[in-house]
Design a protein around this motif. Structure first.
Motif, mmCIF file in Angstrom:
data_model
loop_
_atom_site.group_PDB
_atom_site.id
_atom_site.type_symbol
_atom_site.label_atom_id
_atom_site.label_comp_id
_atom_site.label_asym_id
_atom_site.label_seq_id
_atom_site.Cartn_x
_atom_site.Cartn_y
_atom_site.Cartn_z
ATOM 1 N N ALA A 276 -11.124 -27.347 -47.012
ATOM 2 C CA ALA A 276 -10.236 -26.501 -46.201
ATOM 3 C C ALA A 276 -10.554 -26.634 -44.718
ATOM 4 O O ALA A 276 -9.646 -26.671 -43.877
ATOM 5 N N ARG A 277 -11.838 -26.721 -44.376
ATOM 6 C CA ARG A 277 -12.210 -26.875 -42.960
ATOM 7 C C ARG A 277 -11.717 -28.214 -42.402
ATOM 8 O O ARG A 277 -11.220 -28.283 -41.271
ATOM 9 N N ILE A 278 -11.877 -29.276 -43.179
ATOM 10 C CA ILE A 278 -11.351 -30.578 -42.759
ATOM 11 C C ILE A 278 -9.837 -30.481 -42.564
ATOM 12 O O ILE A 278 -9.273 -31.018 -41.600
ATOM 13 N N GLY A 279 -9.173 -29.769 -43.479
ATOM 14 C CA GLY A 279 -7.728 -29.591 -43.375
ATOM 15 C C GLY A 279 -7.326 -28.866 -42.112
ATOM 16 O O GLY A 279 -6.358 -29.249 -41.440
ATOM 17 N N GLY A 280 -8.064 -27.816 -41.757
ATOM 18 C CA GLY A 280 -7.763 -27.087 -40.529
ATOM 19 C C GLY A 280 -7.857 -27.972 -39.306
ATOM 20 O O GLY A 280 -7.007 -27.913 -38.401
ATOM 21 N N ALA A 281 -8.884 -28.832 -39.262
ATOM 22 C CA ALA A 281 -9.040 -29.745 -38.131
ATOM 23 C C ALA A 281 -7.885 -30.748 -38.056
ATOM 24 O O ALA A 281 -7.384 -31.058 -36.965
ATOM 25 N N LEU A 282 -7.438 -31.237 -39.222
ATOM 26 C CA LEU A 282 -6.314 -32.181 -39.243
ATOM 27 C C LEU A 282 -5.016 -31.518 -38.793
ATOM 28 O O LEU A 282 -4.180 -32.149 -38.131
ATOM 29 N N ILE A 283 -4.824 -30.269 -39.145
ATOM 30 C CA ILE A 283 -3.627 -29.536 -38.713
ATOM 31 C C ILE A 283 -3.600 -29.430 -37.191
ATOM 32 O O ILE A 283 -2.575 -29.688 -36.540
ATOM 33 N N ILE A 284 -4.734 -29.052 -36.610
ATOM 34 C CA ILE A 284 -4.815 -28.918 -35.149
ATOM 35 C C ILE A 284 -4.532 -30.251 -34.465
ATOM 36 O O ILE A 284 -3.723 -30.345 -33.531
ATOM 37 N N ALA A 285 -5.194 -31.310 -34.943
ATOM 38 C CA ALA A 285 -5.044 -32.620 -34.308
ATOM 39 C C ALA A 285 -3.663 -33.224 -34.557
ATOM 40 O O ALA A 285 -3.003 -33.699 -33.617
ATOM 41 N N GLY A 286 -3.211 -33.193 -35.813
ATOM 42 C CA GLY A 286 -1.946 -33.834 -36.161
ATOM 43 C C GLY A 286 -0.756 -33.204 -35.475
ATOM 44 O O GLY A 286 0.063 -33.907 -34.853
ATOM 45 N N PHE A 287 -0.642 -31.889 -35.556
ATOM 46 C CA PHE A 287 0.527 -31.253 -34.943
ATOM 47 C C PHE A 287 0.396 -31.223 -33.429
ATOM 48 O O PHE A 287 1.410 -31.258 -32.710
#
Length: 385
Positions: A276-287
């Protein structure tokens, strides 16, 4: 053999649930234009879907215990399909919103029914498979989005397109029913996993449900952006054609599909919280990239990364909620699923109102904020399945 058939049956239900809504979502810009809705009115109208889900969602656990999860999932799918057909051909914004309200109510029941049955099958397997079901949901959504893109390219009317998709969904959903596990969801073979007959709510349970709900609400907000705003963002900010704009939804959900295919293995290896933490970082970077560089292919790549980041959040939240000690079967799942709908209810009106004032690009900065929330509360999703 029974277990493999049940897994296939549940997977089919998830596929239809993803496909049925995805056939309409890429055509939202067309609906918005045909019904002459501004951003604020459009945002309020599409918020009727999560509003309907909130209105009906808390009935789901009772209905699952009364009729069993496979019945609730299949009947809910049928009602959702007809309601979305009505939304696709609605002649006014009010009729559109009312149809979406009905679809949202049906979807909330389907959601709990299919997840309860999927978690029942997972318990029999003895290992994490819930993300594979949600991967099939994402696959269904991608297929539905591609059907919509094809219908737009062929200049097919929404009435014809949605009638065909409704018929296909009904055939698959009712066909899946016979493959699901028979009997009640609290059958003796599962008694060791679900012995609680009354709810025992304390501060720990409340805090855990609150933290899980915040993560789930954030993920639901991003799904709402995919459903309601991704195509419109490409049209307004990148001047994409209607057919290309449909791939905004497909890119987000396609990234989610890939993430869910890999999700069970990652969770078994790293644990729910770390993923979930990795996912949160990807959301911030990707969007963040999609908002910073208004070029079609860059925006689509950012959407894919965002979808990958959010992939395991909702199934992880649901799986954790269903295992909360002291709650009756399906109670934690129902409550958290219900609260997650707040994300969809809040997202579209908020983005619509902000868009009227600051523009759509600025309004969509709520998505990276959601990534921060996921990072902060991902600790609630502990352990390995």
């Amino acid at each position: 053999m029974e277990l493999r058939r049940a897994r296939a049956g549940v997977a089919t239900l998830f596929f239809t649930n993803g496909a049925v809504f995805a056939n309409l979502a890429p055509r939202y810009p067309e609906v918005k234009a045909d019904l002459a809705m501004g951003d604020a009115v459009y945002g309020l109208s599409v918020a009727a879907f999560p509003a309907g889900a909130l209105a009906a969602g808390l009935l789901a656990a009772m209905l699952v215990r009364r009729f069993n999860s496979r019945v609730v999932a299949v009947v809910g799918t049928a009602f959702a399909a007809f309601a979305l057909l009505a939304a696709g051909i609605a002649p006014t914004a009010v009729a559109f919103a009312l149809a979406l309200f009905a679809a949202g109510a049906a979807d909330a029941l389907t959601d709990v029914g299919q997840n309860a049955h999927g978690l029942r099958v997972e318990r029999r397997y003895g290992r994490s498979i819930i993300n594979s079901f949600h991967a099939v949901w994402s696959l269904g959504a991608v297929v539905g989005g591609l059907m919509a893109a094809a219908a737009i390219a062929l200049d097919a009317s929404r009435a014809v397109h949605m009638s065909v998709s409704t018929l296909l969904v009904l055939i698959l959903a009712f066909g899946a029913y016979r493959y699901c596990l028979p009997g009640p969801d609290t059958a003796p073979v599962e008694a060791a996993s679900a012995p609680v007959t009354t709810n025992h709510v304390n501060a720990r349970v409340v805090l855990l449900i609150g933290a899980l709900s915040l993560v789930g609400i954030g993920a639901a907000m991003i799904e709402d952006v995919a459903n309601s705003w991704a195509a419109l963002y490409l049209r307004t900010e990148a001047d994409a054609s209607a057919t290309v704009a449909a791939f905004g939804f497909i890119a987000l959900i396609g990234g989610q599909f890939i993430g869910r295919l890999l999700g069970d293995g990652l969770i078994d290896r790293l644990g729910q919280g770390a993923v979930a933490r990795i996912g949160g970082a990807l959301i911030i970077a990707g969007f963040g990239v999609a908002l910073s560089v208004p070029v079609t292919w860059v925006m689509l790549a950012g959407f894919v990364a965002t979808g990958f980041g959010m992939a395991t959040l909702i199934p992880g939240v649901m799986a954790t909620a269903d295992k909360i000690e002291g709650l009756r079967p399906s109670t934690g799942l129902t409550v958290v699923s219900w609260l997650m709908r707040i994300g969809g209810l809040v997202a579209s009106p908020l983005i619509g109102l902000l868009s009227e004032v600051e523009g759509l690009r600025a309004a969509l900065f709520v998505v990276p904020v959601v990534g921060v929330v996921v990072l902060l509360f991902s600790g609630a999703m502990k352990g390995k399945a």
